[in-house]
Design an enzyme around this catalytic site. Sequence first.
Site, PDB file in Angstrom:
ATOM      1  N   CYS A 216      46.793  33.178   1.981  1.00  0.00           N
ATOM      2  CA  CYS A 216      45.789  32.989   2.929  1.00  0.00           C
ATOM      3  C   CYS A 216      46.099  31.485   3.636  1.00  0.00           C
ATOM      4  CB  CYS A 216      44.305  33.007   2.271  1.00  0.00           C
ATOM      5  SG  CYS A 216      44.112  32.028   1.047  1.00  0.00           S
ATOM      6  N   GLN A 217      47.033  30.690   3.219  1.00  0.00           N
ATOM      7  CA  GLN A 217      47.061  29.374   3.654  1.00  0.00           C
ATOM      8  C   GLN A 217      47.124  29.377   5.000  1.00  0.00           C
ATOM      9  OE1 GLN A 217      48.747  30.800   0.986  1.00  0.00           O
ATOM     10  NE2 GLN A 217      48.398  29.559  -0.834  1.00  0.00           N
TER      11      GLN A 217
END
Length: 563
Positions: A216-217
């Site tokens: 999800c970065q």
Amino acid sequence: MPVPPSDAPDLPNAKFFYEFNDISEACNLKTSQSPSGRSHCVCLRGNPLSITIAPSTPTELPLVSMPSRHQASVAKKDLHRPVYIGDSQGLRETLPTLKTTVSGQEPMKNFETLPPLPAHGQPLMFADLFAGCGGLSLGLSLAGLNGVFAVERDKMAFSTLSANLLEGRDVPVPQFEWPSWLERKAWGIDDILEQHPLDLSRLKGKVHVLAGGPPCQGFSFAGKRLESDPRNQLFEKYVEMVKAIQPAAIVLENVPGMKVAHKAKSWKEEFGLTKVKPHSYYDKLVESLNSVGYEVLGKIVDCSLFGVPQKRPRLIVIGIHKDLAGHLRGGANRAFELLEEARLNQLQELGLPEVVSASEAISDLEIKHVGTRPCTDPSSRTGFLELAYKGPRTHYQTLMHQGSDGSMDSVRLAKHKPEISERFMRIIQDPECVRGGLMSLAQREKYGLKKHRICLMHEKNPAPTITTLPDDVLHYSEPRILTVRESARLQSFPDWFQFRGKFTTGGKQRTKECPRYTQVGNAVPPYLARAIGQAIKLVLKEAMATANQQTITEPEQEILAIA
């Protein structure tokens, strides 16, 4: 019903003729037409459901001439494709696919090609993509689902998952039923898709739920949110795996930022000259999954409402195979209604309040209660201390300690310099420092903190979001950051769950390795995943029950259009 030879390209004329003959003979109707001749139409005299589609002369079959019980049911044949009916120059219609058994006693069902589900009493089987250390897998297993395989590229994270769900430990959840063709190691999803396409296709009907949480970065508001971040494209691999395995349901977890479009507005959009809305990765995901046969819906949920002692908003995306979603009131939205039921049931089953505070979660891990001793963890460097655990003090802590042999790993304390500990204590004692939220710029400048994101916990509230950086959160009463185990408790990982690999990493290795703090920060909270698993079980059970109950029982509806 007439089916001109030129108008049924997907159904061989001869095949249709003989299937039509089967019905005719069973009903004592004589016909001498050949596959190449003109087609016939059958209707029941006086039956309001009997219709004639296309300009042809129907052959009437008196209602009284119908046998009380069908003498020879139509054999099961491949009738799944729509059949076009009408004459060669006029009307065309598409009828739903039906399998018909004429009977005066038994109800008639509308059979569809539904995804195979396990027999009664057998568990749903799942696979976990981008599995990390196994938070989502653990939660689904706690809900009664059984794992087949998990995909995780990082060796440290996969080692943790393996230690708990693959290696046959005596733990309160079933171990994965790993396929023989897949080596038990850290895999990239693209590698499996490339090397095992046939093996994956053979899992159709054997993997009922496909779960996953792509990195999800690139979406996270806590990061740089780069549209070009290659990790943003990994959800496309998720869709490829869905297409290969075709499960009954899919689950995807990510940060809320996945729903926000990265693309900056153009000048036309700024002035309202275009109605084109920039697509977020969530929008692209929904479109992709819809194209491969799934009705998909995503909603943002707060993990703290599920018994997780942490304020952690997450985007949960649930997809239901369209053949099943059509039997659900509200389609995929029904899954979220059942998720709410599962949430309430979970709190009741576990005896948890609506909100679990930080101190209820980790007060048994305070130094003042347990003391310290030299760290014995084999993955730790020398010179560190660890907590000398003595036992739970609250109900939540008791739940977390169930299944444990009395000990736990990952209780190593950070080695703070004296001036750092002193600064942290001043922050804790400062009444002007906001607890439970991010410190303001003025507060950070007051204490010489260069980090833009640092939060002092509030002991009476759920913890703030646990991230991959251990110094993002300060303990509510002790001048230190949290241990890996305390972070895991705030994520709802039980004490028997072992973590493997380094504790931390830094420099260039930070983007290449997934140490324990990172594993915990990236994980799906198991209690959230447990409720999701319960909801998936309920939604699939309801869809299948509704599909099996959709019958036609009135005597005058005993004949259906055959196409």
